[in-house]
Structures are given as structure tokens and as C-alpha cells.
Motif scaffolding. Sequence first.
Motif, PDB file in Angstrom:
ATOM      1  N   PHE A 171      45.559  29.203  46.518  1.00 38.43           N
ATOM      2  CA  PHE A 171      46.642  29.104  45.542  1.00 38.43           C
ATOM      3  C   PHE A 171      47.455  30.395  45.486  1.00 38.43           C
ATOM      4  O   PHE A 171      46.991  31.469  45.881  1.00 38.43           O
ATOM      5  CB  PHE A 171      46.089  28.767  44.156  1.00 38.43           C
ATOM      6  CG  PHE A 171      45.259  29.859  43.534  1.00 38.43           C
ATOM      7  CD1 PHE A 171      45.804  30.736  42.608  1.00 38.43           C
ATOM      8  CD2 PHE A 171      43.923  30.006  43.872  1.00 38.43           C
ATOM      9  CE1 PHE A 171      45.038  31.743  42.042  1.00 38.43           C
ATOM     10  CE2 PHE A 171      43.145  31.007  43.306  1.00 38.43           C
ATOM     11  CZ  PHE A 171      43.703  31.878  42.386  1.00 38.43           C
ATOM     12  N   SER A 172      48.676  30.267  44.991  1.00 41.18           N
ATOM     13  CA  SER A 172      49.572  31.415  44.870  1.00 41.18           C
ATOM     14  C   SER A 172      49.501  31.978  43.459  1.00 41.18           C
ATOM     15  O   SER A 172      49.427  31.246  42.475  1.00 41.18           O
ATOM     16  CB  SER A 172      51.013  30.996  45.185  1.00 41.18           C
ATOM     17  OG  SER A 172      51.440  29.970  44.296  1.00 41.18           O
ATOM     18  N   THR A 173      49.511  33.309  43.385  1.00 35.93           N
ATOM     19  CA  THR A 173      49.568  33.997  42.094  1.00 35.93           C
ATOM     20  C   THR A 173      50.339  35.285  42.306  1.00 35.93           C
ATOM     21  O   THR A 173      50.015  36.065  43.205  1.00 35.93           O
ATOM     22  CB  THR A 173      48.161  34.284  41.535  1.00 35.93           C
ATOM     23  OG1 THR A 173      48.283  35.065  40.327  1.00 35.93           O
ATOM     24  CG2 THR A 173      47.288  35.027  42.515  1.00 35.93           C
ATOM     25  N   GLY A 174      51.381  35.499  41.513  1.00 38.81           N
ATOM     26  CA  GLY A 174      52.273  36.609  41.781  1.00 38.81           C
ATOM     27  C   GLY A 174      52.894  36.420  43.155  1.00 38.81           C
ATOM     28  O   GLY A 174      53.455  35.368  43.454  1.00 38.81           O
ATOM     29  N   VAL A 203      44.385  41.930  40.927  1.00 38.75           N
ATOM     30  CA  VAL A 203      44.758  40.728  40.170  1.00 38.75           C
ATOM     31  C   VAL A 203      43.637  40.428  39.174  1.00 38.75           C
ATOM     32  O   VAL A 203      42.463  40.392  39.546  1.00 38.75           O
ATOM     33  CB  VAL A 203      44.976  39.514  41.105  1.00 38.75           C
ATOM     34  CG1 VAL A 203      45.200  38.242  40.281  1.00 38.75           C
ATOM     35  CG2 VAL A 203      46.162  39.760  42.027  1.00 38.75           C
ATOM     36  N   ASP A 204      44.014  40.237  37.914  1.00 34.19           N
ATOM     37  CA  ASP A 204      43.031  40.002  36.856  1.00 34.19           C
ATOM     38  C   ASP A 204      42.627  38.530  36.781  1.00 34.19           C
ATOM     39  O   ASP A 204      43.476  37.640  36.800  1.00 34.19           O
ATOM     40  CB  ASP A 204      43.595  40.443  35.501  1.00 34.19           C
ATOM     41  CG  ASP A 204      43.831  41.948  35.436  1.00 34.19           C
ATOM     42  OD1 ASP A 204      43.074  42.686  36.094  1.00 34.19           O
ATOM     43  OD2 ASP A 204      44.770  42.375  34.735  1.00 34.19           O
ATOM     44  N   PHE A 205      41.322  38.295  36.694  1.00 26.99           N
ATOM     45  CA  PHE A 205      40.755  36.960  36.571  1.00 26.99           C
ATOM     46  C   PHE A 205      39.855  36.893  35.347  1.00 26.99           C
ATOM     47  O   PHE A 205      39.338  37.914  34.883  1.00 26.99           O
ATOM     48  CB  PHE A 205      39.916  36.616  37.810  1.00 26.99           C
ATOM     49  CG  PHE A 205      40.707  36.301  39.043  1.00 26.99           C
ATOM     50  CD1 PHE A 205      40.999  34.992  39.393  1.00 26.99           C
ATOM     51  CD2 PHE A 205      41.158  37.321  39.880  1.00 26.99           C
ATOM     52  CE1 PHE A 205      41.716  34.698  40.540  1.00 26.99           C
ATOM     53  CE2 PHE A 205      41.872  37.049  41.023  1.00 26.99           C
ATOM     54  CZ  PHE A 205      42.159  35.732  41.355  1.00 26.99           C
ATOM     55  N   LEU A 215      37.472  40.151  35.210  1.00 25.50           N
ATOM     56  CA  LEU A 215      37.238  41.004  36.377  1.00 25.50           C
ATOM     57  C   LEU A 215      38.523  41.095  37.183  1.00 25.50           C
ATOM     58  O   LEU A 215      39.437  40.285  37.020  1.00 25.50           O
ATOM     59  CB  LEU A 215      36.060  40.510  37.225  1.00 25.50           C
ATOM     60  CG  LEU A 215      36.060  39.088  37.784  1.00 25.50           C
ATOM     61  CD1 LEU A 215      36.853  39.023  39.086  1.00 25.50           C
ATOM     62  CD2 LEU A 215      34.642  38.634  38.058  1.00 25.50           C
ATOM     63  N   THR A 216      38.574  42.095  38.064  1.00 27.86           N
ATOM     64  CA  THR A 216      39.771  42.332  38.862  1.00 27.86           C
ATOM     65  C   THR A 216      39.434  42.266  40.347  1.00 27.86           C
ATOM     66  O   THR A 216      38.488  42.908  40.806  1.00 27.86           O
ATOM     67  CB  THR A 216      40.368  43.717  38.542  1.00 27.86           C
ATOM     68  OG1 THR A 216      40.669  43.784  37.149  1.00 27.86           O
ATOM     69  CG2 THR A 216      41.640  43.950  39.334  1.00 27.86           C
ATOM     70  N   VAL A 217      40.207  41.448  41.073  1.00 29.25           N
ATOM     71  CA  VAL A 217      40.032  41.328  42.524  1.00 29.25           C
ATOM     72  C   VAL A 217      41.362  41.684  43.180  1.00 29.25           C
ATOM     73  O   VAL A 217      42.360  41.005  42.955  1.00 29.25           O
ATOM     74  CB  VAL A 217      39.596  39.904  42.934  1.00 29.25           C
ATOM     75  CG1 VAL A 217      39.417  39.816  44.446  1.00 29.25           C
ATOM     76  CG2 VAL A 217      38.323  39.491  42.215  1.00 29.25           C
ATOM     77  N   ILE A 277      42.581  29.466  37.424  1.00 33.73           N
ATOM     78  CA  ILE A 277      43.870  29.617  38.100  1.00 33.73           C
ATOM     79  C   ILE A 277      44.990  29.840  37.096  1.00 33.73           C
ATOM     80  O   ILE A 277      45.852  30.717  37.277  1.00 33.73           O
ATOM     81  CB  ILE A 277      44.156  28.370  38.967  1.00 33.73           C
ATOM     82  CG1 ILE A 277      43.110  28.250  40.084  1.00 33.73           C
ATOM     83  CG2 ILE A 277      45.557  28.424  39.551  1.00 33.73           C
ATOM     84  CD1 ILE A 277      43.176  26.957  40.861  1.00 33.73           C
ATOM     85  N   LYS A 278      44.967  29.081  36.024  1.00 34.00           N
ATOM     86  CA  LYS A 278      45.992  29.179  34.978  1.00 34.00           C
ATOM     87  C   LYS A 278      46.073  30.582  34.398  1.00 34.00           C
ATOM     88  O   LYS A 278      47.161  31.079  34.073  1.00 34.00           O
ATOM     89  CB  LYS A 278      45.686  28.167  33.872  1.00 34.00           C
ATOM     90  CG  LYS A 278      46.603  28.248  32.666  1.00 34.00           C
ATOM     91  CD  LYS A 278      46.138  27.293  31.589  1.00 34.00           C
ATOM     92  CE  LYS A 278      46.939  27.467  30.308  1.00 34.00           C
ATOM     93  NZ  LYS A 278      46.439  26.564  29.235  1.00 34.00           N
ATOM     94  N   ASN A 279      44.935  31.263  34.271  1.00 36.22           N
ATOM     95  CA  ASN A 279      44.889  32.578  33.642  1.00 36.22           C
ATOM     96  C   ASN A 279      45.297  33.728  34.564  1.00 36.22           C
ATOM     97  O   ASN A 279      45.291  34.886  34.151  1.00 36.22           O
ATOM     98  CB  ASN A 279      43.480  32.852  33.089  1.00 36.22           C
ATOM     99  CG  ASN A 279      43.196  32.041  31.829  1.00 36.22           C
ATOM    100  OD1 ASN A 279      44.097  31.790  31.038  1.00 36.22           O
ATOM    101  ND2 ASN A 279      41.959  31.631  31.657  1.00 36.22           N
ATOM    102  N   THR A 280      45.617  33.429  35.820  1.00 34.86           N
ATOM    103  CA  THR A 280      46.098  34.472  36.726  1.00 34.86           C
ATOM    104  C   THR A 280      47.611  34.631  36.552  1.00 34.86           C
ATOM    105  O   THR A 280      48.266  33.762  35.963  1.00 34.86           O
ATOM    106  CB  THR A 280      45.779  34.129  38.193  1.00 34.86           C
ATOM    107  OG1 THR A 280      46.472  32.925  38.566  1.00 34.86           O
ATOM    108  CG2 THR A 280      44.278  33.942  38.398  1.00 34.86           C
ATOM    109  N   PRO A 281      48.188  35.734  37.046  1.00 35.48           N
ATOM    110  CA  PRO A 281      49.636  35.953  36.914  1.00 35.48           C
ATOM    111  C   PRO A 281      50.463  34.789  37.465  1.00 35.48           C
ATOM    112  O   PRO A 281      50.090  34.167  38.455  1.00 35.48           O
ATOM    113  CB  PRO A 281      49.871  37.228  37.728  1.00 35.48           C
ATOM    114  CG  PRO A 281      48.572  37.954  37.660  1.00 35.48           C
ATOM    115  CD  PRO A 281      47.517  36.876  37.693  1.00 35.48           C
ATOM    116  N   LYS A 282      51.567  34.521  36.823  1.00 33.47           N
ATOM    117  CA  LYS A 282      52.458  33.435  37.245  1.00 33.47           C
ATOM    118  C   LYS A 282      52.908  33.639  38.685  1.00 33.47           C
ATOM    119  O   LYS A 282      53.209  34.753  39.113  1.00 33.47           O
ATOM    120  CB  LYS A 282      53.675  33.391  36.324  1.00 33.47           C
ATOM    121  CG  LYS A 282      54.627  32.243  36.610  1.00 33.47           C
ATOM    122  CD  LYS A 282      55.787  32.248  35.621  1.00 33.47           C
ATOM    123  CE  LYS A 282      56.755  31.108  35.916  1.00 33.47           C
ATOM    124  NZ  LYS A 282      57.902  31.115  34.972  1.00 33.47           N
ATOM    125  N   SER A 283      52.952  32.558  39.436  1.00 33.85           N
ATOM    126  CA  SER A 283      53.341  32.642  40.843  1.00 33.85           C
ATOM    127  C   SER A 283      54.825  32.998  40.986  1.00 33.85           C
ATOM    128  O   SER A 283      55.680  32.464  40.278  1.00 33.85           O
ATOM    129  CB  SER A 283      53.076  31.314  41.549  1.00 33.85           C
ATOM    130  OG  SER A 283      53.536  31.367  42.888  1.00 33.85           O
TER     131      SER A 283
END
Length: 215
Positions: free
Chosen positions: A122-125, A35-37, A30-32, A146-152
Motif C-alpha cells: 500500500f501507499s502512504t505518503g 513512518v509512524d504505525f 512504532l516507527t518503520v 493502514i488508515k492510521n499511516t500518513p495520507k497517501s
Amino acid sequence: MRVKLALFLIILLIAIPHISAVDTSDWIELTVNNVDFKIPDKYFNESKGKNHIKSYRYSNQFAIISCVDYNTLKEEYGSESTSEGIVDITQTSVSGHDLIHIYNDYKSRWDTTGWNKSSVFFSTGTKIFKITFKGDKITNEIKEIIKNTPKSKMSEETFITKLDNAQRDYLTEEYNKNLELDLEDYYRTYNDEHDRGHFYYWGTNGFGVGGTHRY
């Protein structure tokens, strides 16, 4: 004997990552807020859809909230980090994502079982998100989300500074709100006790004096 023991330890070390690994094969994407989760199927509600502007909530068990907007970050982190019932606040990281974990087990006269709720910021992108879930620990399941979200792309210093500023501004606003309420109560009481044809009030521009006319 030593050779057998060594072989056993090697096999055990190889097996441990597979034992602790989280199976995400049936997870839902899903997308929030762009950002893809990927989340466990148990938290997915088909009626809510897979695209969400600011947040995704699954009753009181699980939620993903975008804190990109500063007012949202101020309200979410400010209230969470200063709430009654906080048991622990921990700074750590998961797969390169800096995060703050807050565990709250608030109890009241009406609910003695406690909240047993965790919130992870947490930070992502270049963004900050919040995930809430039941329990006092960051499980492997939450770590995998958290791991599967874009790199911070945010430094640890920037991340912590944003949260500190949000908390400070939240507390300042709460202080001013409480001050206004206290002053309103005081002058309401004063007006009731001293009915002399005028009254004091607190407005958007500060204190004011109003007049009453009797016919």
C-alpha cells in the motif's frame, strides 16, 4: 408499527459503525523507516523496540516491511506476485490508500496445511509498504493499521506503475539467473564428458574458456 420500525432502523444504522469500529486504545506506536504505525499489542515484541529502519517482524504472524528502496520493492513484490500458491490478487483501497492484496495458500508434500498468508502492498505518503499477516481477508484490524499511516501522496497510476516495473525487473533477473544456471550445468556436463585439456565456464563477462595443464 411503522414508526417503531423506522426508529429501530435508525438506531441500528447509528450503532453499526460503533459495533464494527476497532478499539485501538491499547495499540502500540512504532516507527518503520520514518513512518509512524500503530499496531495491536498482540503483535508487539518489547525486545525489538519501537524504531525500525526497514522492517518490523513478529515471527511469521505479522510483519511491516518498508519497500522504499527499489531493490527491496523488486524483491518483495516481484517474489510475492509471482509465487506458487497464489489464490487471489486484488486491487482496492483503504481510507485513501491504494493497495494490492495477495493471498497465498501454497501447499507442499511436507506442508499440506498451506501458508494461509496475505500480503498487502500500500501507499502512504510518497512511500510503499508491505504488511503480511495470517488469513485470506483484509480484516478491520489491518485496515485500521493502514488508515492510521500518513495520507497517501501517490497517485493510483504511479503506485501501480511502480509495482508493475518491480515485477517486470524481478522476472527479468530471475530469467537471467536461471539461464546462467542452465548454461553452467550444460558446460559442466560437457567438460566432464570431453576432457581435452580445456573447459568452458560462465562468468560475470559471459562465456569463457579455461585451460588445464598437466605435468
